[in-house]
Design an enzyme around this catalytic site. Structure first.
Site, PDB file in Angstrom:
ATOM      1  N   ASN A   4       0.664  -1.431  -0.240  1.00 55.24           N
ATOM      2  CA  ASN A   4      -0.126   0.002   0.157  1.00 55.24           C
ATOM      3  C   ASN A   4       0.856   0.923   0.018  1.00 55.24           C
ATOM      4  OD1 ASN A   4      -3.335  -1.444   0.121  1.00 55.24           O
ATOM      5  ND2 ASN A   4      -1.709  -2.394   2.076  1.00 55.24           N
ATOM      6  N   GLU A   5       1.075   1.717  -0.418  1.00 58.38           N
ATOM      7  CA  GLU A   5       1.966   3.247  -1.364  1.00 58.38           C
ATOM      8  C   GLU A   5       1.738   4.634  -0.836  1.00 58.38           C
ATOM      9  OE1 GLU A   5       4.879   2.190  -2.122  1.00 58.38           O
ATOM     10  OE2 GLU A   5       5.363   0.713  -3.752  1.00 58.38           O
ATOM     11  N   PRO A   6       2.181   4.945  -1.102  1.00 60.38           N
ATOM     12  CA  PRO A   6       1.366   6.039  -0.562  1.00 60.38           C
ATOM     13  C   PRO A   6       0.320   7.143  -1.408  1.00 60.38           C
ATOM     14  CG  PRO A   6       4.326   6.736  -0.424  1.00 60.38           C
ATOM     15  CD  PRO A   6       3.507   5.186  -0.708  1.00 60.38           C
ATOM     16  N   SER A  41      -2.568   5.399  -0.538  1.00 58.62           N
ATOM     17  CA  SER A  41      -3.202   3.829  -0.490  1.00 58.62           C
ATOM     18  C   SER A  41      -4.271   5.166   0.632  1.00 58.62           C
ATOM     19  CB  SER A  41      -2.598   3.097   0.204  1.00 58.62           C
ATOM     20  OG  SER A  41      -1.526   3.097  -1.067  1.00 58.62           O
TER      21      SER A  41
END
Ligand code: F6R
Length: 639
Positions: free
Chosen positions: A162-164, A166
């Protein structure tokens, strides 16, 4: 309900954090918790549902679980696992897949029924992914939810993938990987260009539903993002900050990963401190940096308004503390890294005697010596010390394939020109050329190719060490076996490496040993090389008397520098010395322009080294000390 944080010391921390001396100690604790959950569920006649992670972080946890299975009979028959994520697209049988990772690190060594293992499928067709994700979530839910989810954290602040950006309620889905995440994974894939751009990951919302969430982080590399995740505001820029909203989360850190938290970085801001010499130095340097004022200009008022009133009362007035710290930093500066002969050495980093020392510089790869301490290396030789350089590994992995062909073409032409039979050479060359044609990203090279790559680096290192003034017999190639062994087995024994190092030290009986102290080296080779030297020195301490007179200095490689307050020896370089150092680095042609492993800094090693040395000099200058062109920094390791 959200728990209250009642401790003054942790008042900046927005979730529970436990800090351990080492990653091993912390991992054992996490493994024990997992075992407890399994036992507890077993007793109730239920299955334990575990949420698992991949990457470097949980490796020791898995090792410990395997050990508990083998030694203590911990059974996984009643365990069902769900992994957080998988690259997409990804063949499960591929070396880089998380399926392979989990099999190699855990599943192949325990008694878990294969049908109880769930890992997102990297082999699905695009149109099948959505349904797969819905089913993945449903399956977890139908089993009653995850009893525990273990997490690592990416340097982007991702949990799972879950990258920036999300959302806090995101579910299992296909995501695009952040560029930094792909760079961090590039080593596993033999270059960022081979890292998949996407992944299937459990969502933040999925993770949140677990009964217990444990996020682990080790090493200095993770310290800045841990600080943000623990003390920063909740934001989609750092998805791990969402965990602050959970009342069943715990962060488990080693001291390095925790080092940027306020209670460790600037403890005087959150508690009464025990003001020992190291703490005072750290605090005064911090105050000077924070206020952008030279140390000698700091006032009692500055101390009082920055959490250092207690220090000013105990050891003040401020001016006395300032002078003491200023002098202590001044005394770390020396143009005589091997000690200044016939000088009073009571305030110098190195001893005056013996005037001519024997020094061994250990260099993990064949260029770390000149990149990290080239100026000091040249000074030691110029000042008449007997310097030996020991290249610990061959560094063969960091040579481009086309350089192999180029050097062999040269050799063929040379052998032909002197009229000797070149057929054997030609045959080798043809074989290697064929191999490269079909070589897969990150596929290990054949031994013959590894040798050629090692020869290339050997000739470069020899040229650089000669340039620094060494005779050929002072240039040692140790070729430590762990380096190649590590490519096929994750934890090769270090005994042969320690033995080889021990013998070398016994032969030379040095007064000074220099080694790389990069504990955050992203590839792990430097830390292993350090441990080998340390272990050899410790063993010698038990049997040899000369070792009591052998000082152990650490330098840092291309990745980062020591903190100013840690530095115990700062060797200034003149503009001419900076140039000589650069020339020595330039001898490493295979690493110039486009290194195979640039890490997360694309600049050439010589530029990084120069900037870092200039920065150290600037830091000293901003504290009010003399203004040097550049400085190389060292700390002394007491063993
Ligand atoms: C792995 C995962 C990632 C990693 C993170 C840290 O399943 O989901 O979030 O936990 O990228 O990776 P390492 O542990 O290799 O530093």
């Amino acid at each position: 309900m959200k728990r209250l944080n009642l401790l003054e010391e942790t008042r900046y921390e927005k979730l529970p954090v436990k800090v351990f001396k080492s990653d091993t100690e912390a991992s054992v604790k996490v493994a024990k918790r997992i075992a407890e959950i399994i036992d507890h569920k077993n007793q109730k006649g239920e299955k334990a549902i575990l949420g698992l992670a991949t990457g470097k972080t949980p490796v020791i946890v898995y090792e410990e679980l395997v050990r508990m299975h083998k030694d203590e009979g911990l059974s996984f028959k009643n365990v069902i696992t769900f992994n957080l994520d998988e690259y997409y697209p990804m063949e499960p049988s591929s070396k880089q897949s998380y399926v392979t990772f989990m099999n190699e690190n855990l599943f192949d060594h325990i008694d878990i029924p294969k049908e109880n293992i769930n890992i997102p499928d990297g082999n699905l067709k695009q149109e099948e992914i959505q349904q797969f994700c819905i089913d993945y979530e449903k399956k977890i839910e139908e089993l009653g939810g995850l009893d525990i989810q273990i997490l690592g954290i990416g340097r982007t602040g991702h949990i799972g993938f879950n990258e920036p950006g999300s959302a806090p309620n995101s579910g299992t889905r296909l995501v695009t990987l952040d560029d930094l995440t792909r760079r961090d994974a590039s080593r596993d894939f033999g270059g960022k260009q081979n890292v998949p751009t996407k992944a299937i990951t459990m969502g933040v919302g999925t993770i949140f539903k677990a009964n217990e969430i444990v996020l682990m982080a080790w090493s200095k590399n993770k310290a800045p993002i841990i600080q943000k995740a623990v003390e920063g505001d909740i934001s989609s820029d750092v998805p791990a900050t969402y965990l602050q909203l959970s009342d069943h989360v715990e962060f488990i850190l080693d001291e390095d990963a925790a080092s940027e938290l306020t209670r460790f970085k600037t403890p005087w801001l959150v508690k009464d401190c025990h003001w020992d010499a190291a703490m005072i130095k750290k605090a005064v340097i911090w105050l000077s940096n924070t206020l952008n004022k030279p140390i000698l200009k700091l006032t009692d008022e500055d101390y009082n308004s920055h959490g250092m009133a207690q220090l000013a009362v105990e050891k003040g007035p401020a001016y006395n503390i300032n002078i003491d710290i200023f002098n202590r930093i001044q005394h770390t500066i020396t143009g005589w890294p091997g000690g200044k002969p016939n000088a009073d050495d009571s305030q110098r980093p190195e001893r005056a005697k013996p005037a001519q020392k024997r020094s061994v510089i250990f260099s993990p790869h064949p260029d770390d010596d000149v990149i990290s301490m080239g100026g000091t290396f040249i000074r030691l030789v110029d000042q008449g010390h007997e310097v030996h350089v020991a290249y610990q590994t061959s560094g063969n992995t960091a040579v481009h394939d086309d350089d192999v062909l180029r050097y062999l073409e040269f050799s063929i032409d040379f052998v032909k020109s002197i009229g000797n039979g070149y057929e054997k050479l030609q045959k080798s060359y043809d074989m290697m050329r064929d191999f490269f044609k079909d070589k897969k990203p990150n596929q290990p090279d054949l031994e013959e190719i590894r040798n050629v790559k090692a020869f290339i680096r050997k000739s470069e290192a020899t040229a650089a060490a000669r340039y620094a003034g060494l005779r050929d017999d002072q240039i040692i190639f140790m070729d430590l076996p762990f380096y190649d062994a590590k490519k096929t087995e994750p934890y090769p024994s270090m005994e042969p490496d320690i033995e080889r190092t021990l013998r070398l030290l016994k032969d030379i009986k040095p007064h000074q040993v220099f080694a790389a102290g990069d504990f955050a080296d992203p590839h792990g080779t430097h830390i292993v090389c350090f441990r080998i030297v340390l272990e050899a020195l410790k063993r010698l301490k038990k049997t040899e008397s000369w070792i009591d007179d052998c000082w152990f200095w650490l330098y840092r490689g291309a990745w980062h520098e020591f903190e100013t307050h840690e530095i115990e020896m700062a060797v200034p370089l003149s503009p001419q010395e900076v140039e000589r150092k650069r020339n020595a680095i330039f001898k490493h042609q295979s690493q110039k322009d486009r290194p195979v492993f640039p890490g997360d800094d694309e600049r050439g090693f010589w530029i990084r080294a120069e900037e870092r040395n200039r920065e150290t000099a600037e830091k000293y200058h901003s504290l009010g000390l003399a203004n040097y062109e550049a400085m190389e920094a060292f700390i002394r390791w007491r063993y």
